[in-house]
Design an enzyme around this catalytic site. Structure first.
Site, PDB file in Angstrom:
ATOM      1  N   ASP A   1     -68.797 -15.868 -60.686  1.00  0.00           N
ATOM      2  CA  ASP A   1     -69.732 -14.892 -60.113  1.00  0.00           C
ATOM      3  C   ASP A   1     -69.855 -15.082 -58.606  1.00  0.00           C
ATOM      4  OD1 ASP A   1     -70.151 -13.907 -62.627  1.00  0.00           O
ATOM      5  OD2 ASP A   1     -72.095 -14.886 -62.930  1.00  0.00           O
TER       6      ASP A   1
ATOM      7  N   PHE B   1     -66.872 -13.584 -56.918  1.00  0.00           N
ATOM      8  CA  PHE B   1     -66.966 -12.123 -56.985  1.00  0.00           C
ATOM      9  C   PHE B   1     -67.933 -11.607 -55.918  1.00  0.00           C
ATOM     10  CE2 PHE B   1     -68.730  -8.124 -58.411  1.00  0.00           C
ATOM     11  CZ  PHE B   1     -67.635  -7.441 -58.914  1.00  0.00           C
TER      12      PHE B   1
ATOM     13  N   LEU C   1     -77.017  15.373 -84.394  1.00  0.00           N
ATOM     14  CA  LEU C   1     -76.391  15.067 -85.681  1.00  0.00           C
ATOM     15  C   LEU C   1     -77.378  15.284 -86.817  1.00  0.00           C
ATOM     16  CD1 LEU C   1     -74.463  11.737 -84.921  1.00  0.00           C
ATOM     17  CD2 LEU C   1     -73.573  14.069 -84.921  1.00  0.00           C
TER      18      LEU C   1
ATOM     19  N   GLU D   1     -69.582   3.939 -87.038  1.00  0.00           N
ATOM     20  CA  GLU D   1     -69.976   3.295 -85.780  1.00  0.00           C
ATOM     21  C   GLU D   1     -71.471   3.000 -85.803  1.00  0.00           C
ATOM     22  OE1 GLU D   1     -68.550   5.593 -82.334  1.00  0.00           O
ATOM     23  OE2 GLU D   1     -67.316   6.720 -83.755  1.00  0.00           O
TER      24      GLU D   1
ATOM     25  N   LYS E   1     -75.189   3.147 -84.593  1.00  0.00           N
ATOM     26  CA  LYS E   1     -75.975   4.164 -83.882  1.00  0.00           C
ATOM     27  C   LYS E   1     -76.904   3.445 -82.891  1.00  0.00           C
ATOM     28  CE  LYS E   1     -78.779   8.293 -84.624  1.00  0.00           C
ATOM     29  NZ  LYS E   1     -79.819   7.962 -83.654  1.00  0.00           N
TER      30      LYS E   1
ATOM     31  N   ASP F   1     -79.577   2.668 -80.137  1.00  0.00           N
ATOM     32  CA  ASP F   1     -80.880   3.289 -79.890  1.00  0.00           C
ATOM     33  C   ASP F   1     -81.105   3.359 -78.382  1.00  0.00           C
ATOM     34  OD1 ASP F   1     -83.174   4.499 -80.632  1.00  0.00           O
ATOM     35  OD2 ASP F   1     -84.245   2.692 -81.216  1.00  0.00           O
TER      36      ASP F   1
ATOM     37  N   ARG G   1     -78.357  14.292 -71.693  1.00  0.00           N
ATOM     38  CA  ARG G   1     -78.195  15.261 -72.784  1.00  0.00           C
ATOM     39  C   ARG G   1     -79.063  16.495 -72.574  1.00  0.00           C
ATOM     40  NH1 ARG G   1     -80.350  17.214 -77.299  1.00  0.00           N
ATOM     41  NH2 ARG G   1     -78.932  17.749 -78.986  1.00  0.00           N
TER      42      ARG G   1
ATOM     43  N   TYR H   1     -68.437   6.488 -76.835  1.00  0.00           N
ATOM     44  CA  TYR H   1     -67.988   6.665 -78.220  1.00  0.00           C
ATOM     45  C   TYR H   1     -67.325   8.006 -78.525  1.00  0.00           C
ATOM     46  CZ  TYR H   1     -72.724   8.680 -78.262  1.00  0.00           C
ATOM     47  OH  TYR H   1     -73.856   9.390 -77.965  1.00  0.00           O
TER      48      TYR H   1
ATOM     49  N   LYS I   1     -68.039   9.707 -88.758  1.00  0.00           N
ATOM     50  CA  LYS I   1     -67.267  10.850 -88.260  1.00  0.00           C
ATOM     51  C   LYS I   1     -65.970  10.978 -89.048  1.00  0.00           C
ATOM     52  CE  LYS I   1     -68.943   9.883 -83.587  1.00  0.00           C
ATOM     53  NZ  LYS I   1     -68.595   9.309 -82.275  1.00  0.00           N
TER      54      LYS I   1
ATOM     55  N   LYS J   1     -79.664   7.042 -91.180  1.00  0.00           N
ATOM     56  CA  LYS J   1     -80.780   6.361 -90.515  1.00  0.00           C
ATOM     57  C   LYS J   1     -81.327   5.251 -91.411  1.00  0.00           C
ATOM     58  CE  LYS J   1     -82.345   7.599 -87.090  1.00  0.00           C
ATOM     59  NZ  LYS J   1     -83.214   8.711 -86.678  1.00  0.00           N
TER      60      LYS J   1
ATOM     61  N   CYS K   1    -118.979  -5.862 -75.719  1.00  0.00           N
ATOM     62  CA  CYS K   1    -117.748  -6.408 -75.146  1.00  0.00           C
ATOM     63  C   CYS K   1    -117.577  -7.878 -75.518  1.00  0.00           C
ATOM     64  CB  CYS K   1    -117.783  -6.261 -73.622  1.00  0.00           C
ATOM     65  SG  CYS K   1    -116.360  -7.001 -72.794  1.00  0.00           S
TER      66      CYS K   1
ATOM     67  N   CYS L   1    -117.907 -10.009 -71.969  1.00  0.00           N
ATOM     68  CA  CYS L   1    -119.117 -10.107 -71.143  1.00  0.00           C
ATOM     69  C   CYS L   1    -120.394  -9.733 -71.878  1.00  0.00           C
ATOM     70  CB  CYS L   1    -118.969  -9.252 -69.884  1.00  0.00           C
ATOM     71  SG  CYS L   1    -118.943  -7.467 -70.218  1.00  0.00           S
TER      72      CYS L   1
ATOM     73  N   CYS M   1    -115.666  -0.988 -72.021  1.00  0.00           N
ATOM     74  CA  CYS M   1    -116.762  -1.766 -71.453  1.00  0.00           C
ATOM     75  C   CYS M   1    -117.083  -1.199 -70.073  1.00  0.00           C
ATOM     76  CB  CYS M   1    -116.371  -3.238 -71.339  1.00  0.00           C
ATOM     77  SG  CYS M   1    -117.565  -4.225 -70.407  1.00  0.00           S
TER      78      CYS M   1
ATOM     79  N   CYS N   1    -116.996  -7.798 -65.692  1.00  0.00           N
ATOM     80  CA  CYS N   1    -116.321  -8.191 -66.935  1.00  0.00           C
ATOM     81  C   CYS N   1    -115.019  -8.890 -66.547  1.00  0.00           C
ATOM     82  CB  CYS N   1    -116.038  -6.955 -67.780  1.00  0.00           C
ATOM     83  SG  CYS N   1    -115.218  -7.312 -69.343  1.00  0.00           S
TER      84      CYS N   1
END
Length: 668
Positions: A33, A36, A83, A112, A114, A116, A135, A223, A286, A310, A404, A407, A422, A428
């Protein structure tokens, strides 16, 4: 310019692109690193000295720094379909039967993960990244090219024998590790935590400063190859080719020859998904053959040749031990269930969110109930039900607190929001500390070294009780604190001193007037030249300011009616904090645009939107945020969209291009 300089720049770019490919795609680092970074800095210096050799896909652009005030809307050349979802194997069997009935021949599938995250479409021309678009609604999205270029998983230039022009579709996401890092930093700055990696990734893509996007540590997986001409017979072959060209393709994707292999794949990842360093919420299936995909075609919303399976949200049963109540910076009370530790979604869960009193009553929660806990993409899991069969006969219903827990002040309920809070905001402890953390945060006074832990320590030691106390801290007071060294103490003192130069609008935001966020603080600073003029303003006068309604106006008036707030303001002023506007910030050049309203839309090329709006104000005009009959002039740049169409329907609106706008203000 010597030829060897140009060659040196081109060689460094080629070498750094190769190192990026080796590291992010092949997972093989040829250099350290440190090496680089040295090469990258060398290239940055050469490019700085030779701007005529600018390359929009230089590896140096990974660092970010480009500011995008507005994201142009771009029409997708190829629609981004959603989908169809399935939640059990019966759905998949029905789907397979429909496919075989349509094409009447053997079918292979590609399975594949999915991911998130947030979907993206990236245009490549002649092996170079040209454009990245979200999208959106599937038909059009926002152009976020500068932000996409900061993501190391996405190649800026390609390798090998690739088509001249095509789109790559994929998902931009956050690993669990990077998501936790972001929330740790936010916690230190006293900011609200992000709820889940998916929403954080999506929100990061729309940040205006690409350097800030870079800091988020986003990842990407590609993908889907999209083009009018497909250079392969199968999707599987396209995935392998994409990897050769330089794209990061999922290592977990699998070619399945029948439904049994698909079921095995789904079952495996349903059980092992928590071992992945990122979140998935299902499996995408697919049809492998491109020819068969074409035969199957599309419905109005989805491809018939693809399906998303899902995963069901995971749920476990455990015992409720106690209900605790947390007090936030604004005084809002959040009930949290303390649970007997239980394994859920790969982690040990000890707490679950209860949100508010209404949720507790709806659940019918009793002390020591056995509850069902679900983790649906949030940091803190939630209770979704109760096993009443295990409830003890003598168990008592959970009653929401009336005072509360910090306090002892009687709580107030905001009926329309189902929230208790509160009202003791100045005394507080969590609110006092939260207010000071807010004051030093990056978007307010930005005081280096004063993180949440340090402020809590200072408060415990009775060294600070409100933001004004920061300005009388001494090194002798700081050094005895835990983990406080000479340099750290000096950094704090330097940061406090530096904050005296922070402009009025940020101070207004920092002092923590309820409902006064960044935007409102800017509007107030534009309309009131000092804290005194704001303090003396009536609610009626405040409502005249754009974007300020009755609720905000009442909150401002109430803030300045409190003697303790007035004392804090006086102290801040005596310490040199900027509580009035700088010299002539809104100095007018003319009144040629007096009583005229303006709105800018599209991609501006002659000036930035911010500069344009400033020109309007300096010539006596007013900027508004939407097309309506109150608008006099719409100034349009390239690729103007819905605002232009709407303005064309209102005959009273005058439509100008950028040059016509400049001519208008020069016609004095």
């Amino acid at each position: 310019m010597p030829e060897n300089i140009q060659q040196k720049i081109e060689d460094l770019r080629t070498e750094l692109h190769q190192h990026n490919y080796d590291y992010y795609i092949l997972d093989e680092a040829a250099i350290s690193d440190f090496e680089f970074d040295l090469k990258l800095k060398e290239l940055q210096e050469l490019e700085k000295n030779h701007p005529e050799l600018y390359d929009p896909n230089s590896p140096t652009l990974r660092v970010g720094g480009e500011i995008t005030k507005n994201f142009p809307t771009i029409q997708h050349q190829f629609r981004m379909y959603s989908l169809d979802n399935s939640y059990d194997f019966d759905d998949l069997e029905d789907w397979e039967k429909r496919i075989i009935k349509t094409i009447d021949e053997p079918v292979e599938f590609v399975a594949e993960l999915k991911y998130d995250g947030a979907s993206i479409s990236i245009l490549y021309e002649n092996g170079k990244l040209r454009q990245g678009v979200t999208r959106g609604d599937g038909f059009q999205g926002d152009e976020i090219t500068a932000n996409v270029k900061t993501i190391s998983d996405i190649p800026l230039t390609l390798h090998g024998d690739f088509p001249t022009q095509f789109f790559m579709r994929g998902e931009i996401y956050l690993t669990r590790k990077n998501f936790n890092k972001i929330n740790l930093r936010r916690e230190e700055e006293g900011l609200d935590l992000f709820m889940n990696p998916r929403n954080t990734a999506s929100g990061s893509l729309k940040m205006q400063d690409s350097a800030e996007v870079r800091k988020r540590g986003l990842s990407a997986v590609l993908y889907q190859f999209i083009s009018s001409e497909i250079p392969a017979e199968t999707h599987w072959e396209l995935l392998q080719n994409s990897r050769k060209w330089g794209f990061k393709v999922s290592d977990q994707a699998k070619l399945c020859r029948n439904l049994d292999e698909i079921k095995d794949f789904i079952t495996y990842w349903d059980e092992h998904r928590h071992e992945l360093p990122f979140e998935i919420d299902g499996i995408v299936l697919k049809v492998n053959s491109i020819k068969q995909q074409s035969q199957l075609g599309y419905t109005a919303k989805s491809p018939r040749w693809a399906m998303a399976y899902k995963f069901k949200a995971e749920k476990v049963e455990t015992e409720l031990l106690t209900v605790a109540y947390q007090v936030g910076r604004t005084g809002a009370i959040t009930p949290v269930a303390n649970l007997r530790p239980v394994l859920l979604a790969g982690t040990i869960v000890k707490r679950a969110s209860l949100h508010n009193e209404d949720i507790i009553k709806k659940l019918g929660l009793h002390e020591h109930d056995f509850v069902y806990v679900e983790k649906g993409g949030e940091i803190i899991p939630k209770i979704v039900g109760i096993n009443e069969e295990k409830r003890k006969v003598d168990s008592r219903e959970v009653e929401y607190i009336t005072h509360c827990p910090e306090c002892g002040t009687e709580l107030v309920r905001i009926e329309d929001q189902a929230i208790h809070f509160c009202p003791n905001d100045l005394h507080c402890p969590p609110q006092v500390v939260g207010r000071m953390i807010h004051y030093v945060s990056r978007k307010a006074l930005d005081i280096e070294g004063l993180g949440a832990e340090t402020i809590e320590q200072l408060y415990r030691e009775k060294l600070v009780e409100n933001p004004a106390d920061f300005y009388v801290l001494t090194k002798e007071q700081l050094l005895p604190l835990e983990r406080m060294a000479e340099k750290s103490a000096q950094n704090i003192l330097d940061g406090v001193e530096k904050s005296k130069k922070i402009p009025f609008e940020k101070v207004l935001f920092g002092i923590g007037i309820k409902h006064v966020g960044e935007t409102v603080a800017k509007k107030l600073a534009k309309n009131f030249d000092s804290i005194e003029s704001l303090q003396n303003a009536t609610a009626e006068e405040l409502i005249q300011v754009e974007d300020i309604g009755g609720k905000i106006a009442e909150s401002i008036v109430e803030f300045f009616q409190n003697p303790e707030n007035l004392l804090m303001i006086e102290r801040l002023k005596s310490y040199g904090v900027q509580l009035e506007r700088g010299e002539n910030p809104n100095e007018t050049l003319s009144d040629i645009l007096q009583d005229k309203t303006f709105l800018f839309t599209g991609k501006l090329s002659l000036f930035t939107r911010e500069a344009a709006e400033e020109m309007v104000e300096k010539h006596g005009g007013k900027n508004i945020s939407a097309v309506s009959k109150n608008l006099n002039y719409l100034v349009v740049g390239e690729k103007a969209g819905s605002k232009l169409k709407k303005a064309q329907d209102i005959r009273t609106i005058i439509i100008l291009d950028e040059q016509e706008f400049l001519t208008l203000i020069a016609a004095e």
